[in-house]
Enzyme design. Structure first.
Site, PDB file in Angstrom:
ATOM      1  N   ARG A  29       7.449 -15.114 -15.195  1.00 34.77           N
ATOM      2  CA  ARG A  29       8.182 -13.963 -14.816  1.00 34.77           C
ATOM      3  C   ARG A  29       8.423 -13.874 -13.345  1.00 34.77           C
ATOM      4  O   ARG A  29       9.156 -12.959 -13.067  1.00 34.77           O
ATOM      5  CB  ARG A  29       7.620 -12.855 -15.562  1.00 34.77           C
ATOM      6  CG  ARG A  29       6.200 -12.392 -15.227  1.00 34.77           C
ATOM      7  CD  ARG A  29       5.640 -11.330 -16.370  1.00 34.77           C
ATOM      8  NE  ARG A  29       4.349 -11.117 -15.904  1.00 34.77           N
ATOM      9  CZ  ARG A  29       4.100  -9.804 -15.848  1.00 34.77           C
ATOM     10  NH1 ARG A  29       4.866  -8.723 -15.878  1.00 34.77           N
ATOM     11  NH2 ARG A  29       2.692  -9.255 -15.322  1.00 34.77           N
TER      12      ARG A  29
ATOM     13  N   GLU B  55      -4.887 -13.550 -24.589  1.00 33.84           N
ATOM     14  CA  GLU B  55      -3.577 -13.645 -23.701  1.00 33.84           C
ATOM     15  C   GLU B  55      -3.022 -15.223 -23.708  1.00 33.84           C
ATOM     16  O   GLU B  55      -1.882 -15.537 -23.286  1.00 33.84           O
ATOM     17  CB  GLU B  55      -3.750 -13.228 -22.462  1.00 33.84           C
ATOM     18  CG  GLU B  55      -4.927 -13.884 -21.675  1.00 33.84           C
ATOM     19  CD  GLU B  55      -5.470 -13.123 -20.564  1.00 33.84           C
ATOM     20  OE1 GLU B  55      -4.691 -12.523 -19.709  1.00 33.84           O
ATOM     21  OE2 GLU B  55      -6.558 -13.074 -20.072  1.00 33.84           O
TER      22      GLU B  55
ATOM     23  N   ARG C 116     -12.924  -5.483 -16.774  1.00 34.14           N
ATOM     24  CA  ARG C 116     -12.669  -6.818 -16.982  1.00 34.14           C
ATOM     25  C   ARG C 116     -13.429  -7.624 -15.953  1.00 34.14           C
ATOM     26  O   ARG C 116     -13.201  -7.243 -14.600  1.00 34.14           O
ATOM     27  CB  ARG C 116     -11.198  -7.143 -16.750  1.00 34.14           C
ATOM     28  CG  ARG C 116     -10.658  -8.550 -16.876  1.00 34.14           C
ATOM     29  CD  ARG C 116      -9.214  -8.890 -17.073  1.00 34.14           C
ATOM     30  NE  ARG C 116      -8.605  -8.185 -15.761  1.00 34.14           N
ATOM     31  CZ  ARG C 116      -7.315  -8.063 -15.446  1.00 34.14           C
ATOM     32  NH1 ARG C 116      -6.708  -8.276 -16.593  1.00 34.14           N
ATOM     33  NH2 ARG C 116      -6.859  -7.726 -14.148  1.00 34.14           N
TER      34      ARG C 116
ATOM     35  N   CYS D  25      -2.926  -3.803 -23.983  1.00 33.05           N
ATOM     36  CA  CYS D  25      -2.852  -3.340 -22.724  1.00 33.05           C
ATOM     37  C   CYS D  25      -1.501  -4.278 -21.959  1.00 33.05           C
ATOM     38  O   CYS D  25      -1.490  -5.536 -21.992  1.00 33.05           O
ATOM     39  CB  CYS D  25      -4.109  -3.458 -21.614  1.00 33.05           C
ATOM     40  SG  CYS D  25      -4.551  -4.951 -21.323  1.00 33.05           S
TER      41      CYS D  25
ATOM     42  N   HIS E 109       0.569  -1.317   0.024  1.00 36.93           N
ATOM     43  CA  HIS E 109       0.015  -0.005   0.058  1.00 36.93           C
ATOM     44  C   HIS E 109       0.941   1.261  -0.007  1.00 36.93           C
ATOM     45  O   HIS E 109       0.545   2.344  -0.667  1.00 36.93           O
ATOM     46  CB  HIS E 109      -0.681   0.007   1.112  1.00 36.93           C
ATOM     47  CG  HIS E 109      -2.009  -0.836   1.105  1.00 36.93           C
ATOM     48  ND1 HIS E 109      -2.918  -1.456   2.074  1.00 36.93           N
ATOM     49  CD2 HIS E 109      -2.454  -1.424  -0.031  1.00 36.93           C
ATOM     50  CE1 HIS E 109      -3.918  -1.992   1.671  1.00 36.93           C
ATOM     51  NE2 HIS E 109      -3.998  -2.392   0.529  1.00 36.93           N
TER      52      HIS E 109
ATOM     53  N   ASN F 212       1.219  -8.977 -21.464  1.00 38.88           N
ATOM     54  CA  ASN F 212       2.087  -9.655 -20.428  1.00 38.88           C
ATOM     55  C   ASN F 212       2.038 -11.248 -20.130  1.00 38.88           C
ATOM     56  O   ASN F 212       2.819 -11.849 -20.259  1.00 38.88           O
ATOM     57  CB  ASN F 212       1.896  -8.854 -18.865  1.00 38.88           C
ATOM     58  CG  ASN F 212       2.330  -7.476 -18.848  1.00 38.88           C
ATOM     59  OD1 ASN F 212       3.048  -7.035 -19.832  1.00 38.88           O
ATOM     60  ND2 ASN F 212       2.104  -6.823 -17.974  1.00 38.88           N
ATOM     61  N   ASP F 213       0.544 -11.379 -20.022  1.00 39.65           N
ATOM     62  CA  ASP F 213       0.417 -13.055 -20.286  1.00 39.65           C
ATOM     63  C   ASP F 213       0.599 -13.566 -21.509  1.00 39.65           C
ATOM     64  O   ASP F 213       1.215 -14.803 -21.435  1.00 39.65           O
ATOM     65  CB  ASP F 213      -0.967 -13.129 -19.587  1.00 39.65           C
ATOM     66  CG  ASP F 213      -1.146 -13.122 -18.154  1.00 39.65           C
ATOM     67  OD1 ASP F 213       0.161 -13.423 -17.362  1.00 39.65           O
ATOM     68  OD2 ASP F 213      -2.385 -13.229 -17.636  1.00 39.65           O
TER      69      ASP F 213
ATOM     70  N   ARG G 228      -9.457  -3.077 -13.340  1.00 36.72           N
ATOM     71  CA  ARG G 228      -9.182  -4.455 -12.803  1.00 36.72           C
ATOM     72  C   ARG G 228     -10.259  -4.582 -11.484  1.00 36.72           C
ATOM     73  O   ARG G 228     -10.059  -4.160 -10.446  1.00 36.72           O
ATOM     74  CB  ARG G 228      -7.811  -4.287 -12.229  1.00 36.72           C
ATOM     75  CG  ARG G 228      -6.828  -4.312 -13.390  1.00 36.72           C
ATOM     76  CD  ARG G 228      -5.266  -4.069 -12.585  1.00 36.72           C
ATOM     77  NE  ARG G 228      -4.179  -3.672 -13.439  1.00 36.72           N
ATOM     78  CZ  ARG G 228      -3.705  -2.538 -13.603  1.00 36.72           C
ATOM     79  NH1 ARG G 228      -4.218  -1.567 -13.073  1.00 36.72           N
ATOM     80  NH2 ARG G 228      -2.728  -2.476 -14.554  1.00 36.72           N
TER      81      ARG G 228
END
Length: 753
Positions: free
Chosen positions: A636, A602, A504, A673, A361, A625-626, A468
């Site tokens: 990764r 992905e 999403r 993205c 955080h 990324n995926d 997200r």
């Protein structure tokens, strides 16, 4: 010899710390090989030197003082060649170099082997003997095996900071941690202590249970007031969504959470401080064991709240600084969100913490506030840092303590360049994302809990490319209800209306887990995650879909994105649920138009089903990324193979180029993205390939926009053609840097070593 090797490895692994392990290792090796000397040299990447870190047989005063570059002396030769060197008469070798402080002139025989881990030379292991002795093949094999065993131990120690780094000859020390918030700053270290020590609370039986409960509630109330005040002080510096973190803390302190558990423990026969310490320790131990990074970081939140409540129970508090330098670099064992508000406005220049990661955080708030931050710097000597002049590099994750004048001047120039660039880019942020030849390249932002100030972003983006939705699920102790979700989604949709917001559906599993819905799998990235989970639990997905549709009423800017799609049947099932949610709401008198529906590309299998998918949905969103991870078969998050993860891999770029070509032929709008979209060079490649939209985290927007405004579409298309002809990721990256340098855009690239 195999039994001896096993015993040594066991003793090394059981040592209380790495220094003890190294001491054990050199002594056991010397005894096992019946030789006079055993020494270990660490290769320090900052000093670019091999440093003698442990020895038995050479003079102890040489430890950490003998340093030699690769290629210098016999040890340097072993490190440079990365192969063993076995000599009967070492002084006769042309590379031999005598170090007076070691006393090694007495020794003739020399056997040195490199310590290598994942193709990286970490150090050199050496044995020596006074008599001329040719170490035999068995000796050499034993030392090579020992070095291989040590490689993993060393790599882990260096990664975690368990191995104390040498200090350079000029007194400057360098420490490496996790880059959590970008930026560079030169300032003065201010070391802060935790409010109270949870581990030193004695167990006592209460004489008055009601009194103990009353003072617990009073302490909790005081901490809640402190947090409320801190949130108010930070309100003008962070967005409403980051401010919501303080509400999370208030929920943790509520009677239904931490307070209730502690009260129960008091009634079982423990005084308030002891009961609090017991409950906090139990929660922290559980959270620190979970695999998910985000959840692990909640242990820090619980520990900080516990310390603050304990400080009030003990009616004492840690000494806090009375004055703060103009450029304060706050340093501590564990820095909490609440601590940030304790530094006077305008004086907090950087954050450094022994604990923590980029998902904590405090990292989220630091990024929102633009404060350079490095966390996880576990080898910091806190007691010697207070008041020291330091350089904090949030790009590379480094802290330079008492830097040399030369290094200070170097960083002053880097900071000046970055400030000048930020000022230039800031003036462009409300200008169109358009190439010099008029091609419009829409830029969208990825949001979640860590969204930057929404009001300032709205004029600078074409919408939200990825919201997200799992983040609100992760900060509660249960699945949020329909009303809660509707309120969250409505806030997001209203903030950006009339711009589109791509939401999403719940994407848990893989690297994201929920404390109340654990998913334990041997290979989570190839397991039960994304749409696979929510289709198996339609009761969860239906609540979310209904909430999304209700939130969009009257705004009509909602778009729904389905993650981790593997085949078209999953899409069909999801579409049926969306239709059902829409029909249910209509029956309840809540008419909502059907939003645009998209799927994430992905999973590599979807690359070969684009036609069938195009018949069912309105848009595609490439999760680069995926997709990269799955195409390269690289996790990764696994340090053994993380270096193989590279979005500039020729195979990945070829797949993306073909994908852009096919989606264009199908007339399906396609966005990207992920990290590649947020990299100025990557963004130019994606634009040249023909993707319709790029979506990225807010901090990446200025540099990407600047690159697009300075490179024409034909130039970007030529860059793609040139790049696709290259056959290694190294060549690709070098070519991109060369091209951006030629276009006078190298300053837009992130700093490198």
């Amino acid at each position: 010899m195999l039994d001896v090797l096993r015993r040594i490895v066991q003793e090394v692994n059981e040592a209380r710390n790495l220094d003890a392990a190294l001491s054990t290792m050199v002594r056991r090796i010397r005894k096992a090989m019946r030789t006079d000397v055993c020494s270990f040299y660490l290769y320090d990447v900052e000093l670019e030197r091999l440093v003698l870190m442990e020895t038995i047989g050479l003079y102890a005063r040489a430890v950490k003082h003998v340093r030699l570059p690769l290629g210098e002396g016999l040890v340097g030769l072993v490190g440079q060649r990365e192969e063993p060197l076995n000599l009967e008469d070492a002084p006769a070798h042309p590379h031999f170099r005598y170090f007076e402080e070691t006393g090694e002139e007495r020794f003739s025989s020399f056997l040195g082997v490199p310590i290598i881990h994942q193709r990286r030379m970490l150090g050199v292991l050496v044995v020596q003997q006074q008599d001329k002795r040719r170490y035999d093949e068995g000796d050499e094999a034993f030392l090579v095996t020992m070095a291989a065993q040590l490689g993993g131990v060393l790599a882990h120690a260096l990664a975690t900071g368990a191995l104390t780094r040498p200090v350079s000859a000029d007194g400057q020390a360098v420490f490496i941690g996790v880059a959590a918030s970008p930026g560079m700053v030169i300032g003065d270290a201010v070391v802060i202590a935790p409010p109270a020590d949870l581990d030193s609370v004695p167990d006592l039986i209460p004489t008055d249970i009601d009194f103990e409960i009353a003072r617990l509630k009073e302490a909790i109330l005081k901490v809640r007031d402190e947090l409320r005040s801190t949130g108010e002080r930070l309100a003008s510096r962070i967005s409403a969504q980051e401010l919501a973190l303080f509400e999370v803390y208030q929920q943790m302190l509520s009677e239904a959470a931490l307070g209730q558990e502690v009260e129960k423990r008091i009634r079982e026969g423990q005084w308030a401080p002891g009961a609090l310490a017991d409950v906090v320790r139990r929660h922290v131990q559980y959270l620190e064991r979970v695999d998910d990074n985000y959840l692990r970081e909640r242990a820090a939140d619980v520990r900080d709240l516990g310390r603050r409540v304990l400080a009030h129970l003990q009616e004492e508090s840690a000494e806090t600084p009375t004055t703060y330098p103009d450029r304060t670099i706050l340093v501590g064992d564990e820095i909490s969100v609440a601590t940030l508000g304790e530094v006077p406005r305008g004086k907090l220049a950087g954050l450094v913490s022994i604990r923590g990661s980029s998902t904590s955080h405090v990292a989220i708030l630091a990024r929102a506030m633009g404060v350079p931050t490095v966390l996880g710097m576990v080898d910091l000597p806190l007691t010697r840092l207070n008041g020291a002049r330091v350089i904090l590099d949030g790009h590379r994750g480094r802290l330079f303590v008492r830097p040399t004048e030369e290094l200070g001047q170097h960083y002053q120039s880097l900071i000046a360049e970055e400030d000048a660039l930020s000022e230039v880019l800031e003036h462009e942020q409300d200008l169109p994302s358009e190439t010099p030849d008029g091609h419009v390249m829409p830029l969208m932002v990825n949001t979640g809990l860590a969204v930057d100030a929404v009001a300032s972003l709205k004029t600078r983006v074409s919408g939200v490319g990825l919201y997200r939705t799992e983040v609100p699920f992760m900060i509660t102790e249960r699945f949020p209800g329909e009303q809660e979700q509707t309120r969250l989604y409505r806030d997001q949709l209203e903030s950006f209306a009339p711009l589109p917001v791509v939401m999403r559906t719940l994407d848990i599993g893989g690297d994201k887990d929920l404390p109340y819905f654990p998913i334990e799998e041997a290979n989570p990235f190839l397991g039960w995650r994304g749409i696979r989970v929510t289709l198996d639990h339609p009761e969860v997905l239906m609540v979310q879909l209904r909430a999304m549709l209700r939130a969009s009423h009257g705004l009509d800017n909602l778009q729904i994105l389905l993650p981790m799609i593997t085949n078209v049947e999953e899409v069909d099932s999801a579409l049926r649920l969306i239709d059902r949610a829409q029909a249910e709401l209509a029956e309840e008198g809540f008419e909502v138009g059907r939003p645009r529906i998209g799927v994430m590309i992905e999973v590599p299998a979807t690359l070969f089903q684009l036609g069938a998918l195009a018949e069912r949905v309105d848009f595609f969103s490439v999760g680069s990324n995926d997709l990269t991870q799955y195409l390269l078969a690289v996790d990764r998050n696994n340090p053994r193979v993380a270096e193989l993860y590279n979005p500039c891999h020729p195979g990945v770029l070829s797949a993306l180029a073909r994908l852009a070509e096919e989606t264009s032929a199908l007339s399906v709008p396609t966005s990207v993205c992920g990290e590649l979209a947020g990299d100025p060079a990557g963004a130019l490649l994606l634009m040249g390939m023909g993707f319709d939209t790029l979506s990225m985290n807010a901090p990446s927007l200025p540099r990407v926009r600047a690159a697009i405004r300075r490179v024409s579409l034909p130039a970007a298309q030529e860059l793609v053609k040139e790049t696709l002809s290259l056959d290694t990721p190294t060549k690709v990256r070098a070519h991109l840097v060369a091209r951006l340098t030629e276009w006078q855009l190298a300053h837009l690239l992130p700093p490198t070593d």
